[in-house]
Scaffold this motif. Structure first.
Motif, short mmCIF file in Angstrom:
data_model
loop_
_atom_site.label_atom_id
_atom_site.label_comp_id
_atom_site.label_asym_id
_atom_site.label_seq_id
_atom_site.Cartn_x
_atom_site.Cartn_y
_atom_site.Cartn_z
N MET A 69 0.84 -1.20 0.00
CA MET A 69 0.00 0.00 0.00
C MET A 69 0.87 1.24 0.00
O MET A 69 2.01 1.21 0.46
N LEU A 93 9.73 0.63 6.20
CA LEU A 93 9.16 0.97 4.89
C LEU A 93 8.16 2.13 4.98
O LEU A 93 7.58 2.52 3.98
N GLU A 148 3.60 5.30 -8.47
CA GLU A 148 5.06 5.40 -8.54
C GLU A 148 5.51 5.58 -9.98
O GLU A 148 6.42 6.37 -10.27
N TYR A 152 1.26 0.01 -7.82
CA TYR A 152 2.49 0.76 -8.14
C TYR A 152 2.33 1.77 -9.27
O TYR A 152 3.31 2.37 -9.70
N PHE A 182 6.12 6.20 -2.49
CA PHE A 182 6.58 4.84 -2.23
C PHE A 182 5.40 3.95 -1.86
O PHE A 182 4.63 4.25 -0.94
N VAL A 183 5.26 2.86 -2.62
CA VAL A 183 4.24 1.87 -2.33
C VAL A 183 4.92 0.64 -1.76
O VAL A 183 5.75 0.01 -2.43
N ALA A 184 4.61 0.32 -0.53
CA ALA A 184 5.14 -0.90 0.08
C ALA A 184 4.45 -2.10 -0.54
O ALA A 184 3.31 -1.99 -1.00
N PRO A 185 5.11 -3.25 -0.60
CA PRO A 185 4.51 -4.41 -1.28
C PRO A 185 3.44 -5.11 -0.46
O PRO A 185 2.91 -6.12 -0.91
N HIS A 186 3.09 -4.58 0.69
CA HIS A 186 2.12 -5.23 1.57
C HIS A 186 0.71 -4.74 1.27
O HIS A 186 0.51 -3.56 0.98
N THR A 187 -0.27 -5.64 1.40
CA THR A 187 -1.66 -5.26 1.10
C THR A 187 -2.40 -4.78 2.34
O THR A 187 -3.62 -4.68 2.34
N HIS A 188 -1.66 -4.50 3.39
CA HIS A 188 -2.26 -3.92 4.59
C HIS A 188 -1.35 -2.78 5.04
O HIS A 188 -0.15 -2.79 4.74
N THR A 215 -2.29 -1.57 -4.28
CA THR A 215 -0.88 -1.97 -4.35
C THR A 215 -0.48 -2.33 -5.78
O THR A 215 0.09 -3.38 -6.05
N SER A 263 11.95 3.40 -7.46
CA SER A 263 12.51 2.16 -8.01
C SER A 263 11.59 1.52 -9.05
O SER A 263 12.07 0.91 -10.01
N LEU A 302 15.08 2.86 -2.82
CA LEU A 302 13.77 2.34 -3.23
C LEU A 302 12.78 3.43 -3.66
O LEU A 302 11.74 3.12 -4.24
#
Lengths: 533, 130
Positions: free
Chosen positions: B1, B71, B48, B45, B57-63, B43, B85, B82
């Motif tokens: 997210m 992060l 970005e 991206y 920045f979008v973290a790879p987590h869905t929560h 999520t 990236s 990152l």
């Protein structure tokens, strides 16, 4: 806001973009409205597509058809498959002539059988814009508009970045390109795919086909959502104690599903990837590798935990039944392209994955756009806007005062509880499906009678309508799944593990309050002859 | 997210507000976007990709990540290289080779290991999307 057009396209993924181009090139004035943004919306934009792109070599094309009709459980149509091959080849070559940067092989030859999502859709947006199409971003559609005779004559929705004001477009024909339905599972890029178009069409009596082929899940890391299948061919699966369980592929998928359904964790590591290939893999598939790198995981050396995320009828097969080669639906004035349409004609009971679905989006989009333009050209002056009938009901015109966001969210969660878990949807039984329908039927009644937002609550209004579409979708899926008393393709009946003799025909489903399933009177037409297995 | 909007890098072009397919951002004071509906983030991206100054920045987590997660911290994410990236990897931005030129999915497929016994060349349950 009120606009007029010859053709209105709902949806801004690849199918919608090709439909808008097809209609504009046929001389129609075109409006394209998307829930999000043409360029980032839909399953293709965030990822990439392999394409069913085959040179015009009759032997090669026939072999591809033979292979896919066998995989597809013999439910396909050879003429549609051949048309898709032809149209995809033609349109992808046009894309190349517009300057799309395809990869080149060692001899400098372009390889036109894969597309990178963001680049593809950014270029499609530019092309659509230059084609004179009026693009309406962040204009989710809520309902179709019909004339006195029931002919589709436009659509209406909300402008979600302009205070949720209502928009209406009056048009001589409408193309639905609203995508499949992934039930808000948060699968990669699929939360815009809530089956809105299916519901809008069904409210005017449309039939659907192949809805039982909807139990498709993608493997993603436990913490995330990127379901990138290609790299999993190099994976070995492990249990929690690091013991190898098997490798990817159909058997591995089954094992993965069974373990996860039983509450056991499964880990993957790409240890079967040749060392020499790893750098090229990283470069070619950022959508798989970058999220893992962000999470601090080296997939070649560290096993990471997996989950299976529902991709529903996006990666499944079912959708609106088509009644002609121009992608007309069974409702006059309404056309369907991409994942909202049934893909059984080309993928049968198997998932179209990216390859066939990508080719289908291009081909069906092109045909639906041209077909809609032709239909619009046959109509006389359209009725005045005030004379059109707004067809939306469930989730938007409740009998009472409407409900708040929390109740809508609870409704969505109740539908998800029956469709997301592997034990209900992947491992199907007559008993489980019957129980799901027993719970889903009253949810539909709730959507019809109660669900809807209070005036002024635009965000809840959109979600309430999506929620109604999810409930409708779940019931079509499970009624069809109950009627197909066998396992075929992605439809798995634990109580009927084999394909049934004499069941190689398609199933049609229709209705909202009463859902009815019948056998498609049109039989699959298969490629036959020497060498066809 | 979505976890980070760098006010320092942001040039208030609001491209992310327009490009986000699930309408997560609102235009904030001075044009700097605010994450108004993080729970709607899917999520993907795309923001970005469309940010011209690598401010998102979008973290790879869905929560949503818990407080204290590295992060969520701009200095840590920027330090790890990152920020921006995703845009870099898809080859967007001046002087970069479009990632589309390198997206050789099917070639990888052919160069891959021999299928294990009993494994069909393409699974009947699904094909690879990419």
């Amino acid at each position: 806001m009120r606009l007029d057009a010859d053709v209105l396209v709902l949806g801004g993924g690849p199918a919608g973009a090709w439909a808008a181009l097809g209609a504009a090139e046929a001389g129609a004035s075109v409006v394209l409205a998307d829930k999000g943004y043409l360029g980032t919306s839909g399953a293709a934009a965030g990822g990439g597509n392999n394409l069913w792109y085959l040179p015009p070599d009759p032997g090669l094309r026939a072999a591809a058809i033979a292979g896919r009709q066998r995989l597809g459980g013999l439910l396909t149509d050879v003429d549609w498959m051949a048309r898709v091959q032809e149209e995809t080849f033609r349109q992808v070559n046009r894309l190349a002539s517009w300057g799309y940067p395809f990869p080149r092989d060692a001899s400098g030859q372009e390889r036109r059988s894969s597309l990178q999502g963001p680049e593809y859709m950014r270029r499609m947006r530019r092309r659509v814009h230059r084609g004179g199409v009026r693009i309406l971003d962040h204009h989710p559609a809520l309902e179709l508009l019909a004339d006195e005779a029931g002919v589709v004559t436009g659509a209406a929705g909300l402008r979600r970045q302009e205070g949720f004001a209502r928009w209406e477009v009056r048009a001589g024909a409408v193309v639905l390109a609203t995508g499949g339905c992934a039930f808000l599972s948060r699968a990669f890029g699929l939360n815009v795919d809530t089956g809105d178009g299916h519901l809008m069409a069904a409210e005017l009596g449309a039939e659907l086909s192949g809805m039982e082929f909807s139990a498709v899940y993608g493997a993603s890391p436990e913490f995330g959502n990127h379901t990138k299948g290609l790299m999993m061919q190099y994976a070995t699966y492990y249990d929690e104690r690091g013991r190898p369980l098997g490798t990817a592929g159909p058997a591995g998928r089954d094992l993965l599903a069974r373990r996860l359904a039983a509450g056991e964790r499964v880990f993957a590591r790409l240890d079967r990837a040749p060392a020499a290939l790893r750098e090229a893999m990283r470069r070619s598939q950022p959508n798989y590798f970058l999220p893992m790198e962000k999470a601090g995981i080296d997939v070649f050396t560290q096993p990471y935990p997996l989950r299976l995320v529902l991709e529903g009828t996006v990666r499944g097969t079912g959708g609106l039944r088509l009644s002609g080669e121009d992608c007309a639906t069974t409702v006059p004035g309404l056309y369907a392209a991409g994942d909202v349409a049934t893909r059984e004609l080309v993928t049968g009971a198997a998932s179209g994955g990216g390859s066939l679905n990508g080719a289908w989006a291009i081909s069906s989009g092109t045909w639906a756009g041209a077909g809609a333009a032709r239909f619009a050209g046959t109509r006389g002056p359209l009725p005045p806007p005030g004379a059109l009938r707004p067809a939306g009901r469930a989730g938007m015109r409740p009998g009472g005062p409407g409900v708040g966001r929390a109740e809508v969210d609870a409704f969505v969660a109740a539908v998800q509880e029956r469709v997301l878990p592997l034990r209900h949807n992947y491992f199907r039984t007559a008993e489980g499906l019957t129980e799901s329908l027993r719970l889903l039927d009253p949810l539909w009644e709730q959507a019809r009678d109660r669900l809807g937002a209070a005036p002024g609550d635009g965000r809840t209004a959109l979600r309430a309508r999506e929620a109604a579409a999810l409930a409708a979708h779940a019931r079509w899926m499970y009624r069809s799944a109950l009627a197909r008393a066998e396992s075929r393709g992605v439809h798995r009946r634990e109580d009927r593990p084999a394909a049934g003799p004499g069941l190689a025909h398609r199933l049609l489903v229709s209705g909202l309050d009463r859902v009815a399933v019948r056998r498609d009177p049109v039989a699959p037409r298969l490629l036959t002859g020497a060498g066809v297995p | 997210m979505i976890e980070i909007v760098s006010a320092e890098r942001c040039v208030a072009c609001d491209k992310c507000v327009l490009a986000c397919p699930t309408n997560v951002f609102d235009r904030g004071p001075g044009g700097v976007p605010v994450v108004a509906r993080q729970e709607d983030c899917q999520t993907c991206y795309m923001c970005e990709a469309y940010c011209p100054v690598d401010a998102l920045f979008v973290a790879p987590h869905t929560h949503p990540l818990p407080a204290g997660s590295p992060l969520r911290e701009e200095p840590e994410v920027a330090g790890a290289g990152l920020l921006g990236s995703y845009r870099e990897r898809i080859g967007w931005g001046r002087g970069r080779v479009p990632g589309a030129r390198l997206a050789v999915g099917p070639d990888l497929d052919r160069a891959g290991p021999a299928p294990a016994a009993g494994r069909a060349p393409a699974g009947p349950a699904r094909g690879a999307r990419d």
